[in-house]
Each structure stands twice: as structure tokens, then as C-alpha cells.
Design an enzyme around this catalytic site. Sequence first.
Site, short mmCIF file in Angstrom:
data_model
loop_
_atom_site.label_atom_id
_atom_site.label_comp_id
_atom_site.label_asym_id
_atom_site.label_seq_id
_atom_site.Cartn_x
_atom_site.Cartn_y
_atom_site.Cartn_z
CE LYS A 11 3.96 -8.94 -0.85
NZ LYS A 11 4.65 -9.81 -1.77
CG ASP A 50 6.36 -5.51 -1.90
OD1 ASP A 50 6.06 -5.10 -3.05
OD2 ASP A 50 6.71 -6.68 -1.66
O1 C5P Z 1 12.13 -2.09 -3.09
P1 C5P Z 1 12.72 -3.23 -2.35
O2 C5P Z 1 13.71 -2.79 -1.30
O3 C5P Z 1 11.74 -4.20 -1.83
O4 C5P Z 1 13.56 -4.01 -3.43
C1 C5P Z 1 14.55 -4.94 -3.09
C2 C5P Z 1 15.35 -5.28 -4.34
O5 C5P Z 1 14.52 -6.00 -5.26
C3 C5P Z 1 15.81 -4.07 -5.14
O6 C5P Z 1 17.04 -3.61 -4.67
C4 C5P Z 1 15.92 -4.63 -6.53
O7 C5P Z 1 17.09 -5.41 -6.66
C5 C5P Z 1 14.76 -5.60 -6.60
N1 C5P Z 1 13.52 -5.01 -7.18
C6 C5P Z 1 13.47 -4.73 -8.53
N2 C5P Z 1 12.33 -4.21 -9.07
C7 C5P Z 1 11.25 -3.95 -8.29
C8 C5P Z 1 11.29 -4.23 -6.90
C9 C5P Z 1 12.46 -4.77 -6.37
O8 C5P Z 1 14.44 -4.96 -9.27
N3 C5P Z 1 10.16 -3.47 -8.85
#
Ligand code: C5P
Length: 293
Positions: free
Chosen positions: A10, A136
Site C-alpha cells: 500500500k 496497518d
Molecule cells: O502498530 P505497529 O506495530 O505497526 O506500530 C509500530 C510502532 O510504531 C509502535 O510501537 C509505535 O511506536 C509506532 N506507532 C505509533 N502510532 C501509530 C502506529 C504506530 O506511535 N498510530
Amino acid sequence: MSLELRSPCKVNLILNILGKRADGFHELETLMHPIPFFDSLTFAKNSAPGIQLSCSDPLLRTDESNLVYKAAKLFGRAASVDISTIIHLEKRIPMAAGLGGGSGNAATTLLGLNQLYDSVLSDAALQGLAAELGSDVPFFLQSCPAIGLGRGEQIHQLSPYPILEGCWIILVHPGFGISTPWAYQQLARFPEARNGIPGRAAKLDASLRSGNWTAITENIYNSLEAPALEKYPLLELFQTFFKKAGAVATLMSGSGSTTFAITDSDKSAKRISAEFRSHFGESFWMKAIGLGF
Ligand code: C5P
């Protein structure tokens, strides 16, 4: 029985961060568009118990840290089945690239195993597991453009945009990745980028729907460019180049490091890609893809 599924990537046409939450995540609004460029995953039931994961890319670990492995384990627990499955991941999408390759792999694993195990889990249960695996991941349980709210996991499907029919997208990966946690942490130094004004994703949706390129280019935006372009000025040079070369829109995707450029036709994508190569050399990973699925 074995099953082969494509796992797409994406781009974020907007990623507007609205503030930091008490749980450490960031509240945001994003408009994600699926890109028909795929990894592939094959699933086969095995006589031996457990998850056996292999991957075409030796740089990607295939142990419990792999998102495919995590998704399979979570699926097994939620569905109360002892997973006995061989999974192979054929990797083509660059990693730590802002293209959601790993998230797509996790979602595709949930969908694949649910198919292999007689649709034991409902769509709502799969949504819950996907959100647990990453912000995501829920987007990749479906195949339409979508607005993501909350930390990105609350997906609101949109119908395809007629203006993008016939458009092409050029993806450029500079050869280094950007860590998502790093990009979000850096936002503390960029209060304006961290506290965006809500409503911009809906505005971009409306301009894409109306088919007005001037409004579209005004509305595409990524809060995470503030730290990423500061640390890696090369990414800004890519965008300046694409604008001059006649791309209709250009932006960094997600937390980077991929830059994308949208062109109005196959012909301009080929011309701009060739000009990019002669300007920046052959060393960067680059792919031009038609936006029709
Ligand atoms: O949700 P995901 O594992 O992809 O997120 C990875 C990291 O990115 C999280 O641990 C956080 O540090 C950051 N993040 C965030 N806010 C979001 C998505 C991700 O702070 N909305």
C-alpha cells in the site's frame, strides 16, 4: 491441500497524525491505497505439528519474530486449532519501506489459514486479530482504498477512484529502511507535525472523488516526512525531481523510506523512470506499476 495467495502492498496518500495518546501510540487519520505489487504466500497442511516457515529472502528471520509466524500462532490460539502447516513466503516488497509489506503478509496469513481451516473464524474475529498484530494489518484484510482512524487500525472502506484508473505509480526505495518506532518518536521535536488538524483525510477523499489534480496535490501529506526528510535529505531530492519531471503527485509512504510518484499514464511512468535512472544512477530499487488491479 495447499493454497497460494498474493500479499499486496500500500501507499499512504495522506498520513495525518493528530496527537500522542496515553497508550504511547499516535492518533491519526490516513488514506491508504492498495498497490498491485505482491509478495506471495503458500500454505500447506503438514503431518508434523507446528508452524514451519521458510522465506525466499535470507535477511528475513523465519522464527517467532516474523509477523507471518506471529499471525499463524495467534490464529491457532484464537481458533483453538493445533496448527500443522508449512508456510512459504516469497518476498518481493522491500522491507522497512513504508509499504506495509510485513503487515500485508500478516493479514494474508490470517486469511490463508482461515481458508485452510474451514473458515473457523468470523470476519470480526479476524479484524480483532489483525489489529493485535499491528496498526496497518486490518487494512490488508480487504482490497479497497480505505481511511484508517484510531492508530490506523479502524478501517473504513472506500470505493475505487475513477481518476486513478490508467494512472501509474513509481516506487523508489533508497536502499536503507526507516524504523517506524523511530519515526514516531522523533515527532516529539516536531509539534506541528505531531498535532495535525483533523479532517484532512476526508478532504483528500473528496478531492480524489472530484478528480481535480490541483486539489489532490494540495491535500496529499505525510506528518512523518518532518523527521524522515530532515535525516535523509535524499528523499526530498527524489520528490523535487519527480515534481520537475511531471509526476502529478509525489510523497513519502508511511514511515518511509519509499518515495512514490503518481503519473497520468504508462508512457509518462516509463519516461520519468528512465529520467530518474539517468539522473540518480542505477543503484536504487525502483518499480513502475499500473494502478488498476
Ligand atoms: O502498530 P505497529 O506495530 O505497526 O506500530 C509500530 C510502532 O510504531 C509502535 O510501537 C509505535 O511506536 C509506532 N506507532 C505509533 N502510532 C501509530 C502506529 C504506530 O506511535 N498510530
